[in-house]
Design a protein around this motif. Structure first.
Motif, mmCIF file in Angstrom:
data_model
loop_
_atom_site.group_PDB
_atom_site.id
_atom_site.type_symbol
_atom_site.label_atom_id
_atom_site.label_comp_id
_atom_site.label_asym_id
_atom_site.label_seq_id
_atom_site.Cartn_x
_atom_site.Cartn_y
_atom_site.Cartn_z
ATOM 1 N N ARG A 188 0.852 -1.192 0.000
ATOM 2 C CA ARG A 188 0.000 0.000 0.000
ATOM 3 C C ARG A 188 0.887 1.241 0.000
ATOM 4 N N SER A 218 0.112 3.848 1.554
ATOM 5 C CA SER A 218 0.001 4.213 2.964
ATOM 6 C C SER A 218 -1.079 3.316 3.563
ATOM 7 N N PRO A 232 4.083 -1.051 4.131
ATOM 8 C CA PRO A 232 3.480 0.261 4.395
ATOM 9 C C PRO A 232 3.955 0.845 5.724
#
Length: 354
Positions: free
Chosen positions: A186, A188, A284
């Motif tokens: 991801r 974030s 992430p």
């Protein structure tokens, strides 16, 4: 007039370097791999030599007062240069953006006259190298111009050039719902999962022959591996799918082999190369981890390569508890990751004529 090259001292250092232990195939933090694997090997290769990596050390012929900064070329010396690659994906953090420069580049990259690191940096989609011959040529050609080469070679019969190259690929990793996933990450924690490395995932799941990147990755994997990885899953003992990690690993190892072979054609008798391959693991909101995959040297008519293998079907692994999380420990057939075989290839040394 240059002095005849005395290769014996460097050959002893190369042999000692290969006596150092190396551990491959485990997700570890960047500091561990950079210090214990890359930096330690390189210092072993140049132990006892005056390190020439600051442009000011080459200023002895300057018509200005900067000539006072010039190094004493009569001392046994090594000129160092550093090149590195990784996929141009913006997802890299910590490991790729800061740790590498702090730990590795700060010791072996050229320093400009205004104090900035000068690295050869290449970011081919998919990582590794899009052309090992070009990478080797550019890195060697930029290190020494002919005038400087004459001065160094004439200075001491043991002086050498060190070409350091670190090739990287990457793979995303997510831990969600108690399960670990490789090949996705991801941007974030609040963003949706997406592919990483997108180029490698795309080549294996949606191959498009008109896409030059897909074709290059397919070539790096080799046709047998490409067919296997695009139609089978490689699972750990725990049932975790590591197919995309294995693909990224093979691309990196192939890059080391191709570049080492090319360096043998680019360097002269005083050229010494040290190469490594790694895969960075993108998580992430956390620093990237690093999986150390391969090391190689090129010197005095011999290429030595120590690495995990290139046959995708032989890969496996398991998740092990480490640093309060589950980390991947790869397995390649029945090989011992702390004592991998060393392959040796011969080449004809190019004479500088100096």
């Amino acid at each position: 007039m240059s002095l005849p090259f005395d290769a014996a001292a460097t050959q002893r250092r190369v042999d000692r370097c290969w006596q150092l232990s190396a551990s491959f195939g485990m997700e570890r933090n960047a500091y561990h791999n950079y210090l214990n694997e890359i930096v330690s090997d390189r210092y072993a290769l140049i132990s006892g030599l005056q390190i020439l990596r600051d442009e000011l050390q080459f200023a002895a012929k300057s018509p200005t007062d900067m000539k006072a900064c010039g190094a004493d070329m009569s001392l046994p010396s090594v000129v160092t240069t550093l090149a590195y690659t990784n996929c141009g994906d913006r997802i890299h953090q910590g490991e790729a953006t800061k740790r590498y420069r702090d730990v590795v580049a700060s010791r072996f990259a050229t320093l400009s006259e205004i104090g900035e690191l000068k690295l050869e940096a290449f970011f081919p989609a998919g990582g590794g190298t899009d052309n090992g011959a070009t990478l080797a040529h550019v890195t060697v050609a930029h290190e020494l111009d002919e005038q400087l080469k004459h001065r160094i070679y004439a200075g001491n019969p043991q002086s050498i050039s060190l070409v350091a190259i670190d090739l990287k690929t990457h793979v995303g990793r997510l831990r969600e719902g108690g399960k670990q996933v490789y090949g996705k990450t991801r941007e974030s924690p609040w963003r949706e999962p997406r592919a990483a490395c997108g180029a490698i995932v795309g080549a294996l799941t949606d191959y498009r022959p008109q896409n030059l990147i897909h074709r290059r990755i397919r070539n790096d994997l080799g046709e047998q591996n490409f067919q296997y990885l695009s139609s089978h899953r490689i699972l750990t003992d725990d049932g975790v799918d590591i197919t995309m990690a294995v693909a990224a690993i093979i691309v990196a190892i192939r890059g080391v082999r191709n570049t080492a072979l090319a360096l043998a054609q680019e360097m002269d008798e005083r050229g010494l190369a040290h190469l490594t391959a790694s895969t960075t693991v993108n998580r992430p909101s956390r620093d990237d981890l690093v999986i150390y995959l391969a090391r190689a040297t090129v010197f005095n008519g011999k290429i030595r390569i120590q690495s995990l293998g290139l046959d995708a079907e032989r890969y496996g692994g398991q998740l092990v508890a480490y640093a309060k999380e589950q980390r991947l420990k790869l397995r390649y057939g029945d090989w011992d990751n702390d004592n991998l075989p060393i392959e040796e290839l011969s080449y004809q040394v190019r004479d500088s004529g100096l």
